[in-house]
Scaffold this motif. Structure first.
Motif, PDB file in Angstrom:
ATOM      1  N   LYS A 143      43.538  45.703  42.520  1.00  0.00           N
ATOM      2  CA  LYS A 143      44.902  45.529  42.635  1.00  0.00           C
ATOM      3  C   LYS A 143      45.570  44.061  42.861  1.00  0.00           C
ATOM      4  O   LYS A 143      46.606  44.220  43.648  1.00  0.00           O
ATOM      5  CB  LYS A 143      45.553  46.702  43.430  1.00  0.00           C
ATOM      6  N   ASP A 145      46.814  42.151  41.181  1.00  0.00           N
ATOM      7  CA  ASP A 145      47.995  41.421  40.435  1.00  0.00           C
ATOM      8  C   ASP A 145      49.329  42.015  41.121  1.00  0.00           C
ATOM      9  O   ASP A 145      50.310  41.558  40.544  1.00  0.00           O
ATOM     10  CB  ASP A 145      47.872  41.990  38.884  1.00  0.00           C
ATOM     11  N   LYS A 146      49.197  42.597  42.068  1.00  0.00           N
ATOM     12  CA  LYS A 146      50.340  43.434  42.806  1.00  0.00           C
ATOM     13  C   LYS A 146      51.164  42.501  43.786  1.00  0.00           C
ATOM     14  O   LYS A 146      52.188  42.857  44.118  1.00  0.00           O
ATOM     15  CB  LYS A 146      49.888  44.909  43.507  1.00  0.00           C
ATOM     16  N   SER A 177      42.000  42.998  38.786  1.00  0.00           N
ATOM     17  CA  SER A 177      42.889  44.050  38.436  1.00  0.00           C
ATOM     18  C   SER A 177      42.743  44.742  37.197  1.00  0.00           C
ATOM     19  O   SER A 177      42.185  44.084  36.240  1.00  0.00           O
ATOM     20  CB  SER A 177      44.198  43.064  38.207  1.00  0.00           C
ATOM     21  N   SER A 179      44.799  46.119  35.629  1.00  0.00           N
ATOM     22  CA  SER A 179      46.171  46.245  34.632  1.00  0.00           C
ATOM     23  C   SER A 179      45.897  44.985  33.645  1.00  0.00           C
ATOM     24  O   SER A 179      46.398  45.079  32.565  1.00  0.00           O
ATOM     25  CB  SER A 179      47.202  46.184  35.419  1.00  0.00           C
ATOM     26  N   THR A 180      45.377  43.912  34.301  1.00  0.00           N
ATOM     27  CA  THR A 180      45.391  42.649  33.617  1.00  0.00           C
ATOM     28  C   THR A 180      43.918  42.128  33.233  1.00  0.00           C
ATOM     29  O   THR A 180      43.813  41.024  32.539  1.00  0.00           O
ATOM     30  CB  THR A 180      45.858  41.382  34.571  1.00  0.00           C
ATOM     31  N   SER A 181      43.014  42.833  33.683  1.00  0.00           N
ATOM     32  CA  SER A 181      41.428  42.622  33.205  1.00  0.00           C
ATOM     33  C   SER A 181      41.161  41.334  34.238  1.00  0.00           C
ATOM     34  O   SER A 181      40.022  41.038  33.977  1.00  0.00           O
ATOM     35  CB  SER A 181      41.223  42.340  31.761  1.00  0.00           C
ATOM     36  N   MET A 182      41.773  41.148  35.132  1.00  0.00           N
ATOM     37  CA  MET A 182      41.298  39.918  36.042  1.00  0.00           C
ATOM     38  C   MET A 182      39.845  40.396  36.713  1.00  0.00           C
ATOM     39  O   MET A 182      39.780  41.778  37.058  1.00  0.00           O
ATOM     40  CB  MET A 182      42.401  39.956  37.161  1.00  0.00           C
TER      41      MET A 182
END
Length: 198
Positions: A143, A145-146, A177, A179-182
């Motif tokens: 997480k 990106d949060k 992340s 969500s972003t594929s980081m």
């Protein structure tokens, strides 16, 4: 590494119940709602491979996923469910300990931590137990990106300082992340580099 195939191979509560085919295993574990299933789905590119849920303790079995027909990604039950009845917590602990201690094929354990929070005592105790047992592990922050990059950096530095009170040096650490594929490439490249040495 590029994942071209990912499929469910079976669930178990004991090491001897694992899939019969023996291949290198990379396992993932973390506390309740740390984002483990979402991370696994992001890494494999299969959105429904690991079942995601907002309910703590959803994963109660050791789940094996065959990746690229050459290694297993292993989804372990989480630890530290304070609201779960004591007997269920003890049962889950036995399932986790049996796998970690007895799986000769487990090459590395990824310990997931929520990047938004200070590392908790239960995480420190679990990581310390890995050190005592000589279990190789890496840390994966989820997480990421949060929050903003400066807040994230400060949080990870605080956690690193706490960990360095127990350890002379830190194991590999990844920021991710779902969500972003980081962090996807970094984690998969790390697995790939280990596989090349086996």
């Amino acid at each position: 590494m590029k994942i071209t195939s990912a499929s469910f191979s079976g669930s178990s509560t004991r090491v001897e119940q694992r899939p019969r085919r023996r291949l290198p295993e990379f396992a993932f574990i973390g506390r309740s709602n740390v984002g483990k299933s979402s991370l696994i789905n992001m890494l494999t590119g299969v959105s429904s491979l690991a079942k995601t849920s907002s309910t703590p303790g959803k994963t109660k079995l050791v789940n094996h996923f065959l990746i690229n027909d050459s290694w297993y990604l292993v989804d372990l039950p989480g630890y530290g469910y304070a609201k779960m009845p004591k007997k269920e917590r003890e049962d889950l602990s036995r399932v986790i300990d049996d796998y970690i201690v007895n799986s000769e094929e487990m090459v590395l354990l990824f310990v997931l931590l929520d990047s938004r929070h200070d590392i908790q005592k239960i995480d420190l105790d679990f990581i310390a137990s890995l050190g005592e047992a000589g279990v190789p592990f890496s840390i994966v922050y989820t997480k990421c990106d949060k929050q903003g990059p400066n807040v994230l950096k400060a949080q990870l530095e605080r956690n690193a300082a706490v960990l360095l009170e127990q350890w002379e040096e830190l194991p590999p650490v990844f920021t991710t992340s779902s969500s972003t594929s980081m962090g996807k490439e970094e984690v998969l490249d790390h697995i790939d580099s280990i596989l090349k040495t086996i």
